[in-house]
Design a protein around this motif. Structure first.
Motif, PDB file in Angstrom:
ATOM      1  N   ASP A   1      27.369  93.987  54.888  1.00  0.00           N
ATOM      2  CA  ASP A   1      27.661  95.352  55.508  1.00  0.00           C
ATOM      3  C   ASP A   1      26.857  95.073  56.889  1.00  0.00           C
ATOM      4  O   ASP A   1      27.256  95.364  57.827  1.00  0.00           O
ATOM      5  N   LEU A   2      25.611  94.487  56.688  1.00  0.00           N
ATOM      6  CA  LEU A   2      24.727  94.495  57.993  1.00  0.00           C
ATOM      7  C   LEU A   2      25.392  93.453  58.855  1.00  0.00           C
ATOM      8  O   LEU A   2      25.529  93.674  60.273  1.00  0.00           O
ATOM      9  N   ALA A   3      25.969  92.534  58.236  1.00  0.00           N
ATOM     10  CA  ALA A   3      26.680  91.303  59.200  1.00  0.00           C
ATOM     11  C   ALA A   3      27.760  92.169  60.159  1.00  0.00           C
ATOM     12  O   ALA A   3      27.802  91.961  61.302  1.00  0.00           O
ATOM     13  N   ALA A   4      28.519  93.080  59.435  1.00  0.00           N
ATOM     14  CA  ALA A   4      29.684  93.851  60.062  1.00  0.00           C
ATOM     15  C   ALA A   4      29.189  94.793  61.152  1.00  0.00           C
ATOM     16  O   ALA A   4      29.562  94.869  62.415  1.00  0.00           O
TER      17      ALA A   4
ATOM     18  N   GLU B   1      26.502  86.978  63.376  1.00  0.00           N
ATOM     19  CA  GLU B   1      27.169  85.691  62.605  1.00  0.00           C
ATOM     20  C   GLU B   1      26.380  84.821  61.911  1.00  0.00           C
ATOM     21  O   GLU B   1      27.045  84.424  60.607  1.00  0.00           O
ATOM     22  N   SER B   2      25.097  84.899  61.897  1.00  0.00           N
ATOM     23  CA  SER B   2      24.183  84.127  61.095  1.00  0.00           C
ATOM     24  C   SER B   2      24.153  84.673  59.811  1.00  0.00           C
ATOM     25  O   SER B   2      24.024  83.983  58.457  1.00  0.00           O
TER      26      SER B   2
ATOM     27  N   ALA C   1      25.666  83.292  55.976  1.00  0.00           N
ATOM     28  CA  ALA C   1      24.889  83.316  54.726  1.00  0.00           C
ATOM     29  C   ALA C   1      25.791  83.853  53.835  1.00  0.00           C
ATOM     30  O   ALA C   1      25.718  83.411  52.445  1.00  0.00           O
ATOM     31  N   CYS C   2      26.532  84.844  54.172  1.00  0.00           N
ATOM     32  CA  CYS C   2      27.609  85.450  53.060  1.00  0.00           C
ATOM     33  C   CYS C   2      28.553  84.489  52.569  1.00  0.00           C
ATOM     34  O   CYS C   2      28.777  84.372  51.496  1.00  0.00           O
ATOM     35  N   ARG C   3      29.108  83.596  53.475  1.00  0.00           N
ATOM     36  CA  ARG C   3      30.495  82.715  53.089  1.00  0.00           C
ATOM     37  C   ARG C   3      29.543  81.568  52.326  1.00  0.00           C
ATOM     38  O   ARG C   3      30.444  81.236  51.498  1.00  0.00           O
ATOM     39  N   GLU C   4      28.470  81.375  52.730  1.00  0.00           N
ATOM     40  CA  GLU C   4      27.817  80.170  52.032  1.00  0.00           C
ATOM     41  C   GLU C   4      27.720  80.603  50.377  1.00  0.00           C
ATOM     42  O   GLU C   4      27.931  80.016  49.384  1.00  0.00           O
ATOM     43  N   LEU C   5      27.086  82.017  50.254  1.00  0.00           N
ATOM     44  CA  LEU C   5      26.951  82.567  48.944  1.00  0.00           C
ATOM     45  C   LEU C   5      28.205  82.560  48.232  1.00  0.00           C
ATOM     46  O   LEU C   5      28.334  82.238  47.183  1.00  0.00           O
ATOM     47  N   TYR C   6      29.256  83.197  49.036  1.00  0.00           N
ATOM     48  CA  TYR C   6      30.445  83.238  48.235  1.00  0.00           C
ATOM     49  C   TYR C   6      30.960  82.074  47.707  1.00  0.00           C
ATOM     50  O   TYR C   6      31.691  82.081  46.643  1.00  0.00           O
TER      51      TYR C   6
END
Ligand code: FUB
Ligand code: ZN
Length: 615
Positions: A258-261, A266-267, A271-276
């Motif tokens: 949510d905060l990324a959006a 982008e950073s 991090a979200c992509r890596e977790l996912y």
């Protein structure tokens, strides 16, 4: 970054065989059941703040969250299925909750009447910010779904108070929620109010978490194992793997997305992509369940995915993963995220609630036999002392419609994410786009989409990751391009054919629990073998992957329209009662049947397995 929007709940009317049935059961069974349990346990009465030591029904530190989730579920239910009696209960509960608010805005039953001196004294364990988050979500739901402001105004006062307590600024407390949840709630609150302070507090909770000096070590004297359980070992951008308590981790991930959006950060998205990726490529069950260890309800290490007694896969965690993947989809438009939403939805989430709508699993096993000895039961139960899962269903199921479409206003594009049959009236840049989807998805891949609105816009059905062969026709003409941008005429028809043959699924060899085993999927559905359908014990079976799987019908009423699968197996019988023998097992050839995993344990208590030995 993309900013895809999801439909308002009342814009979607389900007509499919799975989600619609479950949603109707939610309205007529789940919601009344969780209301009754909330009353019976004294959870809602506690907001009257009358409890005193020695009285029954002592409030618990996270009772408020259960009440909040029931309120959230009631709000969505009222929007979709208005009911004056339910609305009366809703209004009474709103009044009661608001009456518990303290003059400074604070709102928490336990720390107002049981241990008032401990307000925010133990952030790691005490769940105050978790309860606050759920109350905020309930308030936003009431406002968005019903246009009701009273609870929203009350929770804004509480959020204002929280903004005055926590943050970077001089005089404010450092501290992070021990059970994440308020982060995603603040994002929702910010989106409806646009009050900068809520965004600032969200930024603080996400960006400060895990930084040095570590708040939990410095102020609460906690050790590193405790830090790991609450994802506070390091800053969120440095955490490459999912760790600790599964629901906490996945709610944190939702808040990060949510905060990324919101910040176009982008950073944080990386991090979200890596977790996912870590979760879905290393730590997720084939059903979308997460959190493989019941002790501390946590993630463990990559590829550790046991199927029986020791596992956990909490219902709330699977719902959390669906929420996280849905957020990732809306911020990236990448269909792999929607594949995960769908995997969770049709498997590891729906398995957690019985077809009756008022019995629930806390842990979602992939295997059940007579040796089951976990603290979580073999069969679904009406309620738990720790009632997070039943109340999560009450608020999740009414939200099914959100996942079916995304709208990209910049591209004038409507994306059909999950083609479950429905009637939709979507909002696209001030226009109403009417769509009717017909078919039996996920039981069948033939889908007819009738466009009910004339005008120029684009329509794009998702090609699911599980689908190897598909086609799309517009008014009978085969299409090359899956994003169809044109001047539509009301009555135009798209026919989508997603082939869904039954398929054998193998797991990565590092998942040693599944060595030599195979599972079955058809389309998005994971299948399970229940003993009630076999003439032999489930565990005696070795499936023949060289034999075809065919769809058959079943005499069981609950499986009337469900594609049941049948295949060939060998069954092994041990020659005698000895523990060890020089005699090999006696082998016979049998047929076996498999049903969608989400439907297991609906025909009485029976053994079950998803991962089967293979020949
Ligand atoms: O701690 C609150 C909730 O109870 C968690 O989210 C669940 O995992 C259960 O432990
Ligand atoms: Zn739960």
């Amino acid at each position: 970054m993309k900013t895809l929007c999801s439909p308002a709940l009342k814009d979607i009317r389900l007509t499919d065989p799975v989600l619609r049935f479950r949603q109707e059961r939610c309205f007529d069974s789940t919601i009344p059941a969780v209301i009754a349990q909330t009353l019976k346990s004294g959870r809602i009465q506690a907001f009257a703040l009358k409890w005193k030591e020695g009285m029954p029904d002592k409030p618990h530190i996270f009772w408020d969250s259960d009440v909040a989730k029931v309120m959230e579920g009631m709000a969505y239910t009222l929007a979709l299925s208005p009911d004056p009696d339910l609305e009366k209960i809703y209004e009474e509960w709103v009044d009661l909750i608001c009456s518990a608010q303290q003059p400074d805005g604070y709102l928490n039953v336990y720390f107002t009447i049981v241990e008032p001196e401990k307000r925010f004294a133990n952030l790691m364990y005490d769940h105050e910010l978790y309860c606050a988050g759920h109350l905020i979500e309930a308030a936003v739901a009431g406002y968005e779904a019903l246009g009701k402001r009273k609870l929203l105004d009350c929770l804004c006062r509480y959020a204002d108070y929280l903004c005055s307590v926590f943050g970077y600024e001089e005089g404010k407390r450092r501290g992070w929620p021990g059970h994440e949840e308020i982060e995603l709630a603040l994002a929702k609150l910010y989106r409806v109010t646009r009050k900068e302070n809520y965004l600032k507090l969200l930024q603080y909770f996400i960006n400060d978490r895990g930084t040095s000096p570590n708040f939990y070590v410095e102020s609460e004297g906690k050790n590193s194992a405790a830090l790991m359980q609450v994802q506070a070992v390091r800053p969120v951008r440095e955490q490459k793997k999912a760790e600790g308590h599964a629901v906490r981790q996945i709610y944190l991930a939702c808040g990060m997305a949510d905060l990324a959006a919101l910040d176009q950060d982008e950073s944080l998205l990386t991090a979200c992509r890596e977790l996912y990726d870590n979760i879905t490529l290393r730590q997720m069950y084939v059903t979308g369940g997460i959190g493989s260890c019941f002790a501390q309800e946590r993630f463990t290490v990559d590829y550790d995915l046991t199927n029986g007694n020791l596992m956990y896969a909490e219902s709330c965690a699977a719902m959390g993963l669906a929420f996280f993947a849905w957020r990732m989809y809306n911020v990236t438009g990448e269909t792999k995220y929607m594949d995960t939403v769908e995997r969770c939805l049709y498997n590891g989430i729906l398995s957690g609630i019985g077809l009756c709508g008022d019995k629930f699993f806390y842990a979602n096993y992939l295997e059940m036999d007579e040796n089951h000895s976990s603290r979580f039961s073999r069969t679904r139960e009406p309620w738990f002392d720790c009632a997070c899962c039943p109340t999560s269903f009450a608020r999740f199921i009414p939200q099914f419609g959100r996942f079916l479409y995304s709208v990209d206003p910049t591209e004038e594009l409507v994306m059909i994410n999950i083609p479950a049959a429905n009637h939709a009236e979507l909002e696209l840049n001030g226009r109403k786009i009417v769509l009717d989807i017909a078919g039996k998805y996920p039981y069948d891949g033939m889908i007819k989409i009738t466009v009910g609105t004339s005008g120029r816009f684009a329509l794009q059905p998702r090609i699911p990751g599980w689908c190897g062969k598909y086609s799309l026709c517009l008014n009978g003409k085969l299409q090359e391009n899956w994003c169809i941008r044109r001047d539509w005429n009301a009555g135009d028809v798209l026919e989508l054919d997603l082939e869904m043959p039954p398929e054998w699924i193998y797991s990565h060899p590092k998942v040693t629990s599944n060595s030599g085993r195979v599972a079955i999927m058809r389309g998005p559905l994971v299948y399970a073998l229940e003993e009630i359908d076999q003439n032999v014990p489930v565990r005696s079976l070795i499936l023949k992957t060289s034999s075809p799987l065919k769809i058959v019908s079943s005499a069981f009423e609950i499986l009337k329209d469900v594609p049941v699968l049948e295949g060939v197996a060998e069954s092994e019988t041990f020659p005698d009662e000895s523990l060890y023998s020089t005699q090999p097992p006696i082998v016979s050839t049998v047929t076996f049947r498999a049903i969608p995993y989400a439907l297991w344990q609906n025909r009485g208590d029976t053994n079950m397995a998803v991962w089967m030995r293979r020949s």
